[in-house]
Design a protein around this motif. Sequence first.
Motif, PDB file in Angstrom:
ATOM      1  N   PRO A  57      -3.787 -10.847   2.374  1.00  0.00           N
ATOM      2  CA  PRO A  57      -3.113 -12.055   1.896  1.00  0.00           C
ATOM      3  C   PRO A  57      -3.204 -12.330   0.405  1.00  0.00           C
ATOM      4  CG  PRO A  57      -5.001 -12.623   3.262  1.00  0.00           C
ATOM      5  CD  PRO A  57      -4.803 -11.154   3.388  1.00  0.00           C
ATOM      6  N   PHE A  58      -4.201 -11.762  -0.284  1.00  0.00           N
ATOM      7  CA  PHE A  58      -4.346 -12.072  -1.699  1.00  0.00           C
ATOM      8  C   PHE A  58      -3.881 -10.948  -2.619  1.00  0.00           C
ATOM      9  CE2 PHE A  58      -7.808 -14.738   0.238  1.00  0.00           C
ATOM     10  CZ  PHE A  58      -7.088 -15.913   0.172  1.00  0.00           C
ATOM     11  N   LEU A  59      -3.301  -9.904  -2.062  1.00  0.00           N
ATOM     12  CA  LEU A  59      -2.736  -8.843  -2.896  1.00  0.00           C
ATOM     13  C   LEU A  59      -1.577  -9.436  -3.692  1.00  0.00           C
ATOM     14  CD1 LEU A  59      -2.865  -5.828  -3.610  1.00  0.00           C
ATOM     15  CD2 LEU A  59      -1.221  -5.414  -1.784  1.00  0.00           C
ATOM     16  N   GLN A  60      -1.638  -9.315  -4.993  1.00  0.00           N
ATOM     17  CA  GLN A  60      -0.663  -9.963  -5.872  1.00  0.00           C
ATOM     18  C   GLN A  60       0.366  -8.965  -6.395  1.00  0.00           C
ATOM     19  OE1 GLN A  60      -0.606 -13.438  -6.548  1.00  0.00           O
ATOM     20  NE2 GLN A  60      -1.963 -13.300  -4.792  1.00  0.00           N
ATOM     21  N   GLY A  61       1.384  -9.499  -7.019  1.00  0.00           N
ATOM     22  CA  GLY A  61       2.403  -8.680  -7.667  1.00  0.00           C
ATOM     23  C   GLY A  61       3.763  -8.876  -7.027  1.00  0.00           C
ATOM     24  N   PRO A  62       4.820  -8.659  -7.802  1.00  0.00           N
ATOM     25  CA  PRO A  62       6.169  -8.912  -7.302  1.00  0.00           C
ATOM     26  C   PRO A  62       6.593  -7.974  -6.180  1.00  0.00           C
ATOM     27  CG  PRO A  62       6.251  -7.832  -9.442  1.00  0.00           C
ATOM     28  CD  PRO A  62       4.821  -8.184  -9.190  1.00  0.00           C
ATOM     29  N   TYR A  63       6.026  -6.783  -6.124  1.00  0.00           N
ATOM     30  CA  TYR A  63       6.432  -5.819  -5.099  1.00  0.00           C
ATOM     31  C   TYR A  63       5.617  -5.938  -3.822  1.00  0.00           C
ATOM     32  CZ  TYR A  63       9.130  -3.528  -8.760  1.00  0.00           C
ATOM     33  OH  TYR A  63      10.032  -3.269  -9.759  1.00  0.00           O
ATOM     34  N   PHE A  64       4.319  -6.187  -3.946  1.00  0.00           N
ATOM     35  CA  PHE A  64       3.453  -6.030  -2.786  1.00  0.00           C
ATOM     36  C   PHE A  64       2.829  -7.309  -2.238  1.00  0.00           C
ATOM     37  CE2 PHE A  64       3.070  -1.714  -4.828  1.00  0.00           C
ATOM     38  CZ  PHE A  64       3.935  -1.107  -3.935  1.00  0.00           C
ATOM     39  N   SER A  65       3.030  -8.431  -2.870  1.00  0.00           N
ATOM     40  CA  SER A  65       2.483  -9.673  -2.340  1.00  0.00           C
ATOM     41  C   SER A  65       3.068  -9.943  -0.956  1.00  0.00           C
ATOM     42  CB  SER A  65       2.815 -10.833  -3.287  1.00  0.00           C
ATOM     43  OG  SER A  65       2.411 -12.059  -2.732  1.00  0.00           O
ATOM     44  N   ARG A  66       2.190 -10.045   0.043  1.00  0.00           N
ATOM     45  CA  ARG A  66       2.568 -10.298   1.445  1.00  0.00           C
ATOM     46  C   ARG A  66       3.675  -9.359   1.917  1.00  0.00           C
ATOM     47  NH1 ARG A  66       0.534 -16.077   3.335  1.00  0.00           N
ATOM     48  NH2 ARG A  66      -1.207 -16.132   1.899  1.00  0.00           N
ATOM     49  N   SER A  67       3.520  -8.103   1.588  1.00  0.00           N
ATOM     50  CA  SER A  67       4.546  -7.125   1.928  1.00  0.00           C
ATOM     51  C   SER A  67       4.169  -6.296   3.156  1.00  0.00           C
ATOM     52  CB  SER A  67       4.807  -6.194   0.735  1.00  0.00           C
ATOM     53  OG  SER A  67       3.652  -5.407   0.476  1.00  0.00           O
ATOM     54  N   ILE A  68       5.199  -5.713   3.729  1.00  0.00           N
ATOM     55  CA  ILE A  68       5.061  -4.710   4.786  1.00  0.00           C
ATOM     56  C   ILE A  68       5.727  -3.443   4.255  1.00  0.00           C
ATOM     57  CG2 ILE A  68       5.734  -4.031   7.120  1.00  0.00           C
ATOM     58  CD1 ILE A  68       3.879  -6.322   7.286  1.00  0.00           C
ATOM     59  N   VAL A  69       4.995  -2.346   4.240  1.00  0.00           N
ATOM     60  CA  VAL A  69       5.533  -1.080   3.748  1.00  0.00           C
ATOM     61  C   VAL A  69       5.610  -0.093   4.911  1.00  0.00           C
ATOM     62  CG1 VAL A  69       5.225   0.842   2.145  1.00  0.00           C
ATOM     63  CG2 VAL A  69       4.538  -1.471   1.462  1.00  0.00           C
ATOM     64  N   PHE A  70       6.789   0.451   5.135  1.00  0.00           N
ATOM     65  CA  PHE A  70       7.001   1.465   6.163  1.00  0.00           C
ATOM     66  C   PHE A  70       6.792   2.831   5.530  1.00  0.00           C
ATOM     67  CE2 PHE A  70      10.258   4.101   8.547  1.00  0.00           C
ATOM     68  CZ  PHE A  70       9.475   4.251   9.688  1.00  0.00           C
ATOM     69  N   LEU A  71       5.812   3.587   6.032  1.00  0.00           N
ATOM     70  CA  LEU A  71       5.504   4.906   5.473  1.00  0.00           C
ATOM     71  C   LEU A  71       6.453   5.965   6.042  1.00  0.00           C
ATOM     72  CD1 LEU A  71       1.592   4.950   5.525  1.00  0.00           C
ATOM     73  CD2 LEU A  71       3.096   4.706   3.526  1.00  0.00           C
ATOM     74  N   THR A  72       7.157   6.627   5.142  1.00  0.00           N
ATOM     75  CA  THR A  72       8.051   7.711   5.565  1.00  0.00           C
ATOM     76  C   THR A  72       7.449   9.081   5.275  1.00  0.00           C
ATOM     77  OG1 THR A  72       9.205   7.549   3.444  1.00  0.00           O
ATOM     78  CG2 THR A  72      10.151   6.347   5.323  1.00  0.00           C
ATOM     79  N   GLU A  73       6.368   9.099   4.509  1.00  0.00           N
ATOM     80  CA  GLU A  73       5.694  10.359   4.205  1.00  0.00           C
ATOM     81  C   GLU A  73       4.241  10.074   3.892  1.00  0.00           C
ATOM     82  OE1 GLU A  73       4.932  13.932   4.295  1.00  0.00           O
ATOM     83  OE2 GLU A  73       7.101  13.619   4.321  1.00  0.00           O
ATOM     84  N   HIS A  74       3.353  10.921   4.420  1.00  0.00           N
ATOM     85  CA  HIS A  74       1.944  10.849   4.060  1.00  0.00           C
ATOM     86  C   HIS A  74       1.341  12.230   4.266  1.00  0.00           C
ATOM     87  CE1 HIS A  74      -2.390  10.202   4.442  1.00  0.00           C
ATOM     88  NE2 HIS A  74      -2.176   9.269   3.529  1.00  0.00           N
ATOM     89  N   SER A  75       0.760  12.756   3.207  1.00  0.00           N
ATOM     90  CA  SER A  75       0.150  14.090   3.263  1.00  0.00           C
ATOM     91  C   SER A  75      -0.907  14.176   2.177  1.00  0.00           C
ATOM     92  CB  SER A  75       1.216  15.171   3.052  1.00  0.00           C
ATOM     93  OG  SER A  75       1.670  15.160   1.710  1.00  0.00           O
ATOM     94  N   GLU A  76      -1.472  15.354   2.025  1.00  0.00           N
ATOM     95  CA  GLU A  76      -2.474  15.541   0.968  1.00  0.00           C
ATOM     96  C   GLU A  76      -1.845  15.407  -0.418  1.00  0.00           C
ATOM     97  OE1 GLU A  76      -2.261  20.429   0.869  1.00  0.00           O
ATOM     98  OE2 GLU A  76      -3.914  19.429   1.910  1.00  0.00           O
ATOM     99  N   ASP A  77      -0.515  15.451  -0.476  1.00  0.00           N
ATOM    100  CA  ASP A  77       0.186  15.307  -1.761  1.00  0.00           C
ATOM    101  C   ASP A  77       0.447  13.857  -2.134  1.00  0.00           C
ATOM    102  OD1 ASP A  77       0.341  18.102  -2.092  1.00  0.00           O
ATOM    103  OD2 ASP A  77       2.124  18.179  -0.819  1.00  0.00           O
ATOM    104  N   GLY A  78       0.141  12.918  -1.234  1.00  0.00           N
ATOM    105  CA  GLY A  78       0.355  11.507  -1.513  1.00  0.00           C
ATOM    106  C   GLY A  78       1.143  10.829  -0.417  1.00  0.00           C
ATOM    107  N   ALA A  79       1.730   9.685  -0.735  1.00  0.00           N
ATOM    108  CA  ALA A  79       2.451   8.903   0.273  1.00  0.00           C
ATOM    109  C   ALA A  79       3.700   8.280  -0.336  1.00  0.00           C
ATOM    110  CB  ALA A  79       1.546   7.806   0.837  1.00  0.00           C
ATOM    111  N   VAL A  80       4.700   8.082   0.540  1.00  0.00           N
ATOM    112  CA  VAL A  80       5.956   7.434   0.170  1.00  0.00           C
ATOM    113  C   VAL A  80       6.276   6.408   1.243  1.00  0.00           C
ATOM    114  CG1 VAL A  80       8.453   7.742  -0.134  1.00  0.00           C
ATOM    115  CG2 VAL A  80       6.868   9.444  -1.062  1.00  0.00           C
ATOM    116  N   GLY A  81       6.748   5.244   0.821  1.00  0.00           N
ATOM    117  CA  GLY A  81       7.144   4.232   1.783  1.00  0.00           C
ATOM    118  C   GLY A  81       8.127   3.258   1.163  1.00  0.00           C
ATOM    119  N   PHE A  82       8.582   2.313   1.995  1.00  0.00           N
ATOM    120  CA  PHE A  82       9.567   1.334   1.558  1.00  0.00           C
ATOM    121  C   PHE A  82       9.134  -0.063   1.981  1.00  0.00           C
ATOM    122  CE2 PHE A  82      11.694   5.364   1.909  1.00  0.00           C
ATOM    123  CZ  PHE A  82      12.384   5.430   0.702  1.00  0.00           C
ATOM    124  N   VAL A  83       9.138  -0.993   1.019  1.00  0.00           N
ATOM    125  CA  VAL A  83       8.816  -2.385   1.325  1.00  0.00           C
ATOM    126  C   VAL A  83       9.963  -2.951   2.156  1.00  0.00           C
ATOM    127  CG1 VAL A  83       8.358  -4.676   0.383  1.00  0.00           C
ATOM    128  CG2 VAL A  83       7.501  -2.645  -0.811  1.00  0.00           C
TER     129      VAL A  83
END
Length: 197
Positions: free
Chosen positions: A28-54
């Motif tokens: 609840p206290f994560l701040q910022g215009p992109y991630f404050s109270r956000s839900i991110v759907f992960l479309t990729e996650h591997s040892e190379d990193g992660a990708v998702g969409f708010v």
Amino acid sequence: MKSLDFDIFKAQKPGLKPARGRILIAEPFLQGPYFSRSIVFLTEHSEDGAVGFVLNKSSDLYPDEVIDDLFNFKGELFVGGPVSSNTLYFIHTLGDKVPNAVKITDSLYWGGDFDAIKNLVNTGLADHTQVKFFAGYSGWAPGQLEGEIDENSWIVADVDDEMIMNEDIDHIWTHAMEGLGDVFKAWTNFPENPAYN
């Protein structure tokens, strides 16, 4: 006064690891215009990193306002994240009707042939209940997302595909948090800015 035998800010999380097809729920206290109270759907996650969409940040634009030759699309254009914000991405439920789409879950796909998506929309064979467009994406370098999870910035959860495509974005964070149990339900009552309390 009775002391509590638990810390509400260190509630027992589901213990899931980030993976393709799961969501990240912002604490609840994560701040910022992109991630404050956000839900991110992960479309990729591997040892190379992660990708998702708010999923729950609207751009206040419609895709047919910014995509040439896309007509009468009723859905919003969402802000997928801070990376490549001048580039369009999409998730959908159209499967092999869209060549080169990447299967994420049983019914959700990421990307594919952009002309195919436009053609399906323009001919009435697809609509905003089947396609979501995003400006930009959320990305993490190798190990970065795991570090943020360890710092309690994110809770990893499973979700049904219907929630991903749901248009009720104003309440998606609250519903996801409530689905984790009573302690997390209490988190939904915290002010977005603790200074306002």
